[in-house]
Structure formats: structure tokens, C-alpha cells
Scaffold this motif. Structure first.
Motif, PDB file in Angstrom:
ATOM      1  N   HIS A 148      93.255  47.569 -13.880  1.00  0.00           N
ATOM      2  CA  HIS A 148      92.148  48.413 -13.394  1.00  0.00           C
ATOM      3  C   HIS A 148      92.797  49.619 -12.711  1.00  0.00           C
ATOM      4  N   TYR A 149      93.276  50.575 -13.507  1.00  0.00           N
ATOM      5  CA  TYR A 149      94.103  51.664 -12.989  1.00  0.00           C
ATOM      6  C   TYR A 149      93.398  52.524 -11.957  1.00  0.00           C
ATOM      7  N   ALA A 150      92.108  52.680 -12.034  1.00  0.00           N
ATOM      8  CA  ALA A 150      91.394  53.509 -11.065  1.00  0.00           C
ATOM      9  C   ALA A 150      91.171  52.773  -9.742  1.00  0.00           C
ATOM     10  N   GLU A 151      91.208  51.449  -9.787  1.00  0.00           N
ATOM     11  CA  GLU A 151      90.967  50.638  -8.595  1.00  0.00           C
ATOM     12  C   GLU A 151      92.243  50.057  -8.009  1.00  0.00           C
ATOM     13  N   GLY A 152      93.328  50.085  -8.776  1.00  0.00           N
ATOM     14  CA  GLY A 152      94.595  49.558  -8.280  1.00  0.00           C
ATOM     15  C   GLY A 152      94.682  48.050  -8.271  1.00  0.00           C
ATOM     16  N   GLY A 153      94.107  47.382  -9.248  1.00  0.00           N
ATOM     17  CA  GLY A 153      94.178  45.927  -9.315  1.00  0.00           C
ATOM     18  C   GLY A 153      94.222  45.446 -10.749  1.00  0.00           C
ATOM     19  N   TYR A 154      94.223  44.140 -10.927  1.00  0.00           N
ATOM     20  CA  TYR A 154      94.280  43.543 -12.260  1.00  0.00           C
ATOM     21  C   TYR A 154      93.065  42.687 -12.519  1.00  0.00           C
ATOM     22  N   GLY A 155      92.680  42.600 -13.783  1.00  0.00           N
ATOM     23  CA  GLY A 155      91.612  41.709 -14.224  1.00  0.00           C
ATOM     24  C   GLY A 155      92.157  40.764 -15.271  1.00  0.00           C
ATOM     25  N   ALA A 156      91.446  39.665 -15.488  1.00  0.00           N
ATOM     26  CA  ALA A 156      91.857  38.695 -16.503  1.00  0.00           C
ATOM     27  C   ALA A 156      90.616  38.043 -17.104  1.00  0.00           C
ATOM     28  N   LEU A 157      90.653  37.868 -18.409  1.00  0.00           N
ATOM     29  CA  LEU A 157      89.600  37.178 -19.145  1.00  0.00           C
ATOM     30  C   LEU A 157      90.250  36.135 -20.041  1.00  0.00           C
ATOM     31  N   ALA A 158      89.518  35.058 -20.320  1.00  0.00           N
ATOM     32  CA  ALA A 158      90.029  34.007 -21.204  1.00  0.00           C
ATOM     33  C   ALA A 158      89.037  33.745 -22.326  1.00  0.00           C
ATOM     34  N   THR A 159      89.565  33.327 -23.468  1.00  0.00           N
ATOM     35  CA  THR A 159      88.747  33.017 -24.637  1.00  0.00           C
ATOM     36  C   THR A 159      89.400  31.885 -25.421  1.00  0.00           C
ATOM     37  N   ARG A 160      88.608  31.235 -26.231  1.00  0.00           N
ATOM     38  CA  ARG A 160      89.134  30.252 -27.190  1.00  0.00           C
ATOM     39  C   ARG A 160      88.883  30.729 -28.619  1.00  0.00           C
ATOM     40  N   ASP A 161      88.045  31.780 -28.761  1.00  0.00           N
ATOM     41  CA  ASP A 161      87.657  32.237 -30.098  1.00  0.00           C
ATOM     42  C   ASP A 161      87.733  33.749 -30.298  1.00  0.00           C
ATOM     43  N   PHE A 162      88.146  34.503 -29.294  1.00  0.00           N
ATOM     44  CA  PHE A 162      88.220  35.965 -29.311  1.00  0.00           C
ATOM     45  C   PHE A 162      86.848  36.615 -29.466  1.00  0.00           C
ATOM     46  N   VAL A 163      85.791  35.849 -29.221  1.00  0.00           N
ATOM     47  CA  VAL A 163      84.429  36.374 -29.248  1.00  0.00           C
ATOM     48  C   VAL A 163      83.802  36.242 -27.868  1.00  0.00           C
ATOM     49  N   SER A 164      83.814  35.032 -27.326  1.00  0.00           N
ATOM     50  CA  SER A 164      83.260  34.765 -25.993  1.00  0.00           C
ATOM     51  C   SER A 164      84.376  34.829 -24.968  1.00  0.00           C
ATOM     52  N   TRP A 165      84.166  35.607 -23.914  1.00  0.00           N
ATOM     53  CA  TRP A 165      85.169  35.808 -22.869  1.00  0.00           C
ATOM     54  C   TRP A 165      84.590  35.426 -21.519  1.00  0.00           C
TER      55      TRP A 165
END
Length: 185
Positions: A148-165
Motif C-alpha cells: 500500500h505505497y500511498a499508506e506505507g503498509g502491506y496488505g495480504a489476501l489468500a485464495t484456493r482458486d484464484f477467484v475468491s479472495w
């Protein structure tokens, strides 16, 4: 990129290995053969694309070649080998650095062979104003981290099918920017 006429930059390098053991280096570059005095760097989006070179020994390399061009600026590609295909996450670099932009987010595409056809984009899978994605396996999940370059932090998402996160819990060092995840034996 020194030998490519009009190459202006080379950044955000990543690497992946194909089934034959060949290493593929990918990075973001602008290639614009116009003279400097004809470019408006401050008011015109730069036409970034993903470039590529191959090596088997890190001593000799193929000539750089365009790897991915969806018809608009893209940067920060990363590739994960997954279930007989490659999944590539990349940043859609269109638009302004404004939270209301419909771009500046991470999309996915897949391919079965480096240099082959890419599937239509999947996503966006992230909110806007993120970049520097990295994909990795964690058990049965595939995790996408992004800056999150404008906020100075990181995000993370997980998936098992590359559709639902779903949001994912990760522990990252403070101040980290544009990370890669490497699995070591």
C-alpha cells in the motif's frame, strides 16, 4: 536494456523457473525512442511493459524481449508456478495516484508456457493504490502480498482458486517495500 533503443529504465526484477529448468527474468521498462525534449514526464503516463530474458547459468542471457503487453501500462509482475500453469500478478499502472482511481491495483493472468498466450485479466483482486505484488504458497492457500505505497503498509489476501479472495494474516518486517517470498529447502 542498454542495447534496446529508447529503453529508459529497468526495475522491479523477478525470476521464475520453467519446467525445463530455464530461469526467466522479468522486469518493468519504458521503451520510448523519442528524444528527452519531446517527452512530458510530469504530465504523461509512462508506457511501462513487462520485459523478459532467459538464462540457464546466470552468465549468458537471451536478448531482452517484450514479455507482457496488455495494451496499457503495467509494472511489478511476479509469477508463481501452480497446478500445471503459471499465474502472474501485475500492477495496472493506468490512472492517477488517487484512491478513487479504478486502476493502480493488482490483476492476474495465467499462461502455460513462457512467451505463450496469456488468459484475459482476472480482477482486480486488490484495492487501488497498491503495487509490488508477490505470490506464494502457504499450505493449501495461495497468498498475495502487496505494498500500500500511498499508506506505507502491506496488505495480504489468500485464495484456493484464484477467484475468491479473503484477507490473510501475515507478519512482515516494519518498513518493508516491494517484497519477494522465496522458499528455501
Amino acid at each position: 536494456m542498454a542495447e534496446v533503443p529508447g529503453a529508459l529504465n529497468a526495475w522491479a526484477p523477478e525470476m521464475f523457473v520453467d519446467d525445463g529448468g530455464v530461469c526467466h527474468l522479468i522486469w518493468s521498462s519504458v521503451v520510448d525512442p523519442r528524444p528527452d525534449d519531446e517527452r512530458d514526464w510530469h504530465h504523461t503516463a509512462q508506457e511501462q511493459r513487462i520485459w523478459h530474458a532467459r538464462t540457464e547459468d546466470f552468465e549468458t542471457f537471451s536478448e531482452p524481449a517484450l514479455f507482457f503487453d496488455p495494451g496499457h501500462p503495467v509494472i511489478d509482475a511476479t509469477v508463481l508456478r501452480d497446478d500445471g500453469r503459471f499465474v502472474m500478478a501485475y500492477k495496472d499502472e493506468r490512472g492517477d495516484n488517487d484512491p478513487a482511481t479504478p486502476h493502480k491495483n493488482i490483476l492476474l493472468t495465467t499462461f502455460t508456457e513462457p512467451g505463450g498466450r496469456f488468459t484475459p485479466p482476472i480482477g482486480p483482486v486488490t484495492p487501488p493504490l497498491v503495487e509490488g505484488p508477490s505470490l506464494f504458497r502457504r499450505g493449501e492457500e495461495r497468498v498475495l502480498i502487496f505494498d500500500h505505497y500511498a499508506e506505507g503498509g502491506y496488505g495480504a489476501l489468500a485464495t484456493r482458486d484464484f477467484v475468491s479472495w479473503e484477507p490473510a494474516a501475515v507478519s512482515l518486517p516494519a518498513g518493508m517495500r516491494h517484497a519477494s517470498v522465496v522458499e528455501l529447502p
